[in-house]
Design an enzyme around this catalytic site. Sequence first.
Site, PDB file in Angstrom:
ATOM      1  N   HIS A   1       1.164  -1.182   0.009  1.00  0.00           N
ATOM      2  CA  HIS A   1      -0.013   0.059  -0.157  1.00  0.00           C
ATOM      3  C   HIS A   1       0.811   1.244   0.081  1.00  0.00           C
ATOM      4  CE1 HIS A   1      -2.888  -3.027   1.313  1.00  0.00           C
ATOM      5  NE2 HIS A   1      -3.871  -2.127   0.625  1.00  0.00           N
ATOM      6  N   ASN A   2       1.455   1.545  -1.194  1.00  0.00           N
ATOM      7  CA  ASN A   2       2.459   2.888  -1.327  1.00  0.00           C
ATOM      8  C   ASN A   2       1.940   3.837  -2.467  1.00  0.00           C
ATOM      9  OD1 ASN A   2       3.186   1.090  -3.743  1.00  0.00           O
ATOM     10  ND2 ASN A   2       4.614   0.163  -2.427  1.00  0.00           N
ATOM     11  N   PHE A   3       2.769   4.643  -2.846  1.00  0.00           N
ATOM     12  CA  PHE A   3       2.411   5.471  -4.029  1.00  0.00           C
ATOM     13  C   PHE A   3       2.223   4.554  -5.490  1.00  0.00           C
ATOM     14  CE2 PHE A   3       3.392   8.596  -7.308  1.00  0.00           C
ATOM     15  CZ  PHE A   3       2.512   9.151  -7.359  1.00  0.00           C
TER      16      PHE A   3
ATOM     17  N   TYR B   1       1.416  -8.772   4.497  1.00  0.00           N
ATOM     18  CA  TYR B   1       0.517  -9.706   5.021  1.00  0.00           C
ATOM     19  C   TYR B   1       1.332 -10.404   6.174  1.00  0.00           C
ATOM     20  CZ  TYR B   1      -3.645  -9.859   1.995  1.00  0.00           C
ATOM     21  OH  TYR B   1      -4.969  -9.478   1.447  1.00  0.00           O
TER      22      TYR B   1
END
Length: 519
Positions: free
Chosen positions: A253-255, A425
């Site tokens: 979950h990054n740019f 995860y």
Amino acid sequence: MGTSSSSYSPKTVYLDVDGKMQKVIFSRYCSPCDIRELLCSSSNIARNTAISLVNSEGALISIDPTMPTNTPNSQYKVMPQSTGQVGDKEDMFQNVLSQVAEQFSRAFRINELKTEVTNRLAMLEKRVELEGLKMVEIEKCKNDLRKLRDEMTSKGGGRVTCGCKYSFTEDGKKLSPRRDVPNYPKYTLSQETIEALKKPTFDVWHWEHNEMLSCLEYMYHDLGLVKEFNMNPITLKRWLLGIQENYRNNPFHNFRHCFCVSQMMYGMIHLCNLQERLTMTDMCILMTAAVCHDLDHPGYNNTYQINAHTELAVRYNDISPLENHHCAVAFQIISMPECNIFANIETEAFKHLRQAIITLILATDMARHGEILDSFKQNVDNFDFTNHKHVTCLKLVLIKCCDISNEVRPTEVAEPWLDCLLEEYFMQSDREKSEGLPVAPFMDRDKVTKPTAQIGFIKFVLIPMFETVMKLFPQIEEIMVQPLRDSRDHYEELKQIDDAMTEAQKKKTESKSLGGKKK
């Protein structure tokens, strides 16, 4: 996607270093900067030295992952650039900067402004120190000081401070905002890149952050959003910089994930001819929600937030804490005048945009997947593009499709995303184990494999959703739905292989055990 050796095949080049051959191996996913450092190290040249690469005929070779390979008989040579050239360029650059600074100083009277602001700061600080104000008055003065310092920074330095990206300590407490947002150079996109941007097959791994920012900027211009909503182009740049700065460096979950989802949305707009069927406001809602949908994601999902009673879970009463936080950060950025891309629209129009963007971002909570898809299924057979409820359902499903669309892309693009997701995860499950919290089996490194992680997700989440959208847009079958079916088949084959190997290993162990008993 299972591990594929072709996806990670390294590239090899041979160098002539002081008459001796030096073999250099690097991954196709290395950045040009990493390759330059590797070449410097291999050639006994100091890091950060400006270098060029030439072949045996003296021709320059581009230093990037696509550079042509050579053989031991046609070695490349690394040449450090002369310090004189670099020095001349630096002198020229400094001269230009000085001239620009002087012109800005004359134009905006920066020195006078700094003097005025400094004097006002001194007066306010003296009031706080000497007059012994009451608590309310002290807080007011502190706010005045903060505003004045921000004014001096923004007018004197041309940099944007983004005061809404937070780090969280182990106990979930909020720390101070991250560093100032940098500037990024302008890139001219080639026609090939422009056409590739419109397709789900676009390879998102070959782009630096600055290039992704330029691509996002191009999308807003190409869709006509800048003109329709009277966006200041400079404000659009600052807003995109603020967005990038407020995505954390998580494995998944990054740019780059933000860009991936936004590019898929842009691709679906073109593939499904949505510009002809939806309004410009709908286009803006779809793109802006995609850009903002995971802002400041901490790398731990809603289940962890709720079970660990984090600050976000408490703040949002265990109701989609992450998605609510993404919305809050998105509109904190827009609330800054220098980043407000909607500054030139009417108040009521902004309220509508804001509410619609929030609705779409909240829809990305997978806990609501069944509810949203069922609602869309009820409308899809008799879909009416003039019906507001139908269009809203479509927009919710579109952002969900884009958010979890990695398996739509080619294997060599999608597989690294699965590796990144599993890494995130495993980070969470390790932390849950250490804190005595429940651990989901699909996140446990001791239980999950790539095939088991993907087969159920593709069969029961992705394919049903994309096939439902296909009823409305049949043109997506070949380019989006069929790759999902192929991916499902691929993982099922891998699982069969894994199961066979496990069974063979089990029989081998049992055989050894029986043999030992006979002896």
